[in-house]
Scaffold this active site. Structure first.
Site, PDB file in Angstrom:
ATOM      1  N   ARG A  44       0.854  -1.183   0.000  1.00  0.00           N
ATOM      2  CA  ARG A  44       0.000   0.000   0.000  1.00  0.00           C
ATOM      3  C   ARG A  44       0.891   1.235   0.000  1.00  0.00           C
ATOM      4  O   ARG A  44       2.104   1.143   0.145  1.00  0.00           O
ATOM      5  CB  ARG A  44      -1.000   0.003   1.165  1.00  0.00           C
ATOM      6  CG  ARG A  44      -0.630  -0.723   2.419  1.00  0.00           C
ATOM      7  CD  ARG A  44       0.492  -0.098   3.195  1.00  0.00           C
ATOM      8  NE  ARG A  44       0.242   1.302   3.489  1.00  0.00           N
ATOM      9  CZ  ARG A  44       1.185   2.193   3.733  1.00  0.00           C
ATOM     10  NH1 ARG A  44       2.472   1.837   3.720  1.00  0.00           N
ATOM     11  NH2 ARG A  44       0.887   3.439   3.993  1.00  0.00           N
ATOM     12  N   GLY A  45       0.263   2.390  -0.185  1.00  0.00           N
ATOM     13  CA  GLY A  45       1.000   3.630  -0.399  1.00  0.00           C
ATOM     14  C   GLY A  45       1.082   3.894  -1.885  1.00  0.00           C
ATOM     15  O   GLY A  45       1.443   3.009  -2.674  1.00  0.00           O
ATOM     16  N   ALA A  46       0.732   5.115  -2.300  1.00  0.00           N
ATOM     17  CA  ALA A  46       0.600   5.399  -3.732  1.00  0.00           C
ATOM     18  C   ALA A  46       1.836   5.036  -4.557  1.00  0.00           C
ATOM     19  O   ALA A  46       1.718   4.343  -5.578  1.00  0.00           O
ATOM     20  CB  ALA A  46       0.225   6.871  -3.929  1.00  0.00           C
ATOM     21  N   ARG A  87      -7.278  -0.193  -7.070  1.00  0.00           N
ATOM     22  CA  ARG A  87      -7.527   0.908  -6.134  1.00  0.00           C
ATOM     23  C   ARG A  87      -7.642   2.203  -6.935  1.00  0.00           C
ATOM     24  O   ARG A  87      -6.673   2.616  -7.580  1.00  0.00           O
ATOM     25  CB  ARG A  87      -6.426   1.010  -5.073  1.00  0.00           C
ATOM     26  CG  ARG A  87      -6.294  -0.255  -4.228  1.00  0.00           C
ATOM     27  CD  ARG A  87      -5.517  -0.003  -2.961  1.00  0.00           C
ATOM     28  NE  ARG A  87      -6.262   0.843  -2.035  1.00  0.00           N
ATOM     29  CZ  ARG A  87      -5.739   1.348  -0.911  1.00  0.00           C
ATOM     30  NH1 ARG A  87      -4.482   1.092  -0.594  1.00  0.00           N
ATOM     31  NH2 ARG A  87      -6.467   2.104  -0.114  1.00  0.00           N
ATOM     32  N   GLN A 192      -2.204   2.113  10.180  1.00  0.00           N
ATOM     33  CA  GLN A 192      -0.918   2.190   9.484  1.00  0.00           C
ATOM     34  C   GLN A 192       0.108   3.020  10.261  1.00  0.00           C
ATOM     35  O   GLN A 192       1.304   2.772  10.168  1.00  0.00           O
ATOM     36  CB  GLN A 192      -1.105   2.786   8.084  1.00  0.00           C
ATOM     37  CG  GLN A 192      -1.904   1.911   7.136  1.00  0.00           C
ATOM     38  CD  GLN A 192      -3.351   2.354   7.048  1.00  0.00           C
ATOM     39  OE1 GLN A 192      -3.933   2.786   8.037  1.00  0.00           O
ATOM     40  NE2 GLN A 192      -3.945   2.249   5.877  1.00  0.00           N
ATOM     41  N   ASP A 233      -2.118  10.737  -2.057  1.00  0.00           N
ATOM     42  CA  ASP A 233      -2.383   9.716  -3.072  1.00  0.00           C
ATOM     43  C   ASP A 233      -2.750  10.323  -4.420  1.00  0.00           C
ATOM     44  O   ASP A 233      -2.596   9.678  -5.448  1.00  0.00           O
ATOM     45  CB  ASP A 233      -3.497   8.790  -2.588  1.00  0.00           C
ATOM     46  CG  ASP A 233      -3.012   7.843  -1.512  1.00  0.00           C
ATOM     47  OD1 ASP A 233      -2.733   6.679  -1.835  1.00  0.00           O
ATOM     48  OD2 ASP A 233      -2.890   8.267  -0.347  1.00  0.00           O
TER      49      ASP A 233
END
Length: 341
Positions: A44-46, A87, A192, A233
């Site tokens: 995860r994380g852009a 996503r 997170q 994001d």
């Protein structure tokens, strides 16, 4: 610290759903499984989503490389759609797929593109780390001496190709002796901040205090926080940006207390095609993430569950946008277009 590795045409992802209790690496040779890893937030994380998407695209090309050109092209179109549907909010996902598409088009959408697709995915990964270090250098310059810094969610090495965006700023500032304390809020519902940000900072020996999401206003009032820096994001042309749910609340509190509020991201997160944050698609996730922590039920059956993954912070609450090309200040649209248009 890193969360993505690629060796001998195998993608390795550090399973972030298991952190901090376990460090488990998962191997991927199937693009469908890699796409599912994005959905389930193994990664995860852009920026990390974009890198994983690029490697997944390559894995699809490798799987279909034995097909005739016309069939290969059709198979790749379906694979791309599968990866793109994972996503919707993170721009880096679509930016990376666009980079890979352009390589495939140069080879007439034929299997002969395979070596160049591999190289393109690896280049996207390498570039991200370089951009993060540039973000750290530019961002460290705006950190005051002896700063208490609040950060929200995780915008560190685990969310990128390595080093981090917001945590890259913190890492660089800490190396210059500027950071007195980092306040990491836990970041409900998936924690997170508690599971990932605190994990990274503690491992790096950076002074870290973990707080609940509801504590930040009180700490600001007490004078403990001199700066907020967090990730993004997707950034619209006017400087509005989407980030983990709860970011908007932090921005409002910072504005009220006169505390500088920065977001940090590479240019690949800036979407100049969107005039404002009103046009950013916000991902809605399963409500079970709110009602349960793993298998522990927190809420009664029958409660209505609302679980947007992100919110939009208006540019009027933003002090500056820290990028790999420098820190952008208002007027954001004019200055973002000058750097990234």
């Amino acid at each position: 610290m890193e969360a993505i590795r690629f060796k001998n045409d195998i993608l390795y992802l550090l399973d972030q759903t298991k952190l901090p209790a376990e460090e488990v690496w998962i191997e991927y040779t199937d693009y469908r499984a890699a796409a599912e890893a994005i959905v389930t937030m193994v990664v995860r994380g852009a920026p990390a989503i974009g890198i994983t998407a690029a490697y997944a695209y390559f894995l699809a090309a490798k799987e279909y490389s034995g097909q005739p050109a016309i069939q290969f092209s059709a198979s790749m179109a379906r694979a791309r759609q599968k990866i793109a549907s994972t996503r919707p909010t993170a721009l880096n996902l679509f930016w990376a797929l666009g980079r890979m598409d352009s390589v495939l088009e140069r080879f007439g959408r034929s299997p002969s593109a395979l070596p160049s697709l591999r190289a393109a995915a690896q280049e996207i990964h390498r570039e991200d780390v370089e951009m993060n270090r540039a973000i750290g250098r530019f961002g460290a310059a705006v950190v005051p001496q002896g700063a208490g810094i609040l950060t929200h969610c995780n915008a560190g090495a685990l969310a990128t190709g390595g080093y981090g965006t917001a945590l890259g700023v913190i890492r660089a500032a800490h190396s210059q002796g500027k950071v007195s304390m980092v306040y990491a809020d836990e970041t409900r519902p998936l924690l997170q901040g508690a599971r990932l940000t605190a994990y990274e900072l503690v491992r790096d020996g950076i002074p870290t205090t973990l707080i609940t999401d509801s504590m930040s206003g009180s700490l600001m009032r007490m004078g403990k926080i001199q700066m907020v820096v967090l990730g993004a994001d997707r950034v619209a042309a006017n400087g509005d940006f989407a980030n983990k749910i709860g970011t908007y609340s932090v921005a409002v509190l910072a504005k009220h207390h006169g505390i500088p509020f920065y977001t940090a991201m590479p240019g690949s997160t800036i979407d100049l095609s969107l005039p404002s944050g009103e046009e950013i698609v916000i991902e809605q996730r399963n409500g079970r993430e709110i009602s349960h922590i793993r298998d522990i039920q927190l809420a009664p059956e029958g409660a209505i569950l609302y679980n947007p993954a992100f919110d939009v912070t208006p540019h009027s609450l933003v002090t500056g946008i820290i990028t790999d090309k420098g820190v952008v200040y208002p007027p954001f649209e004019e200055n973002l277009r000058a750097l990234f248009g």
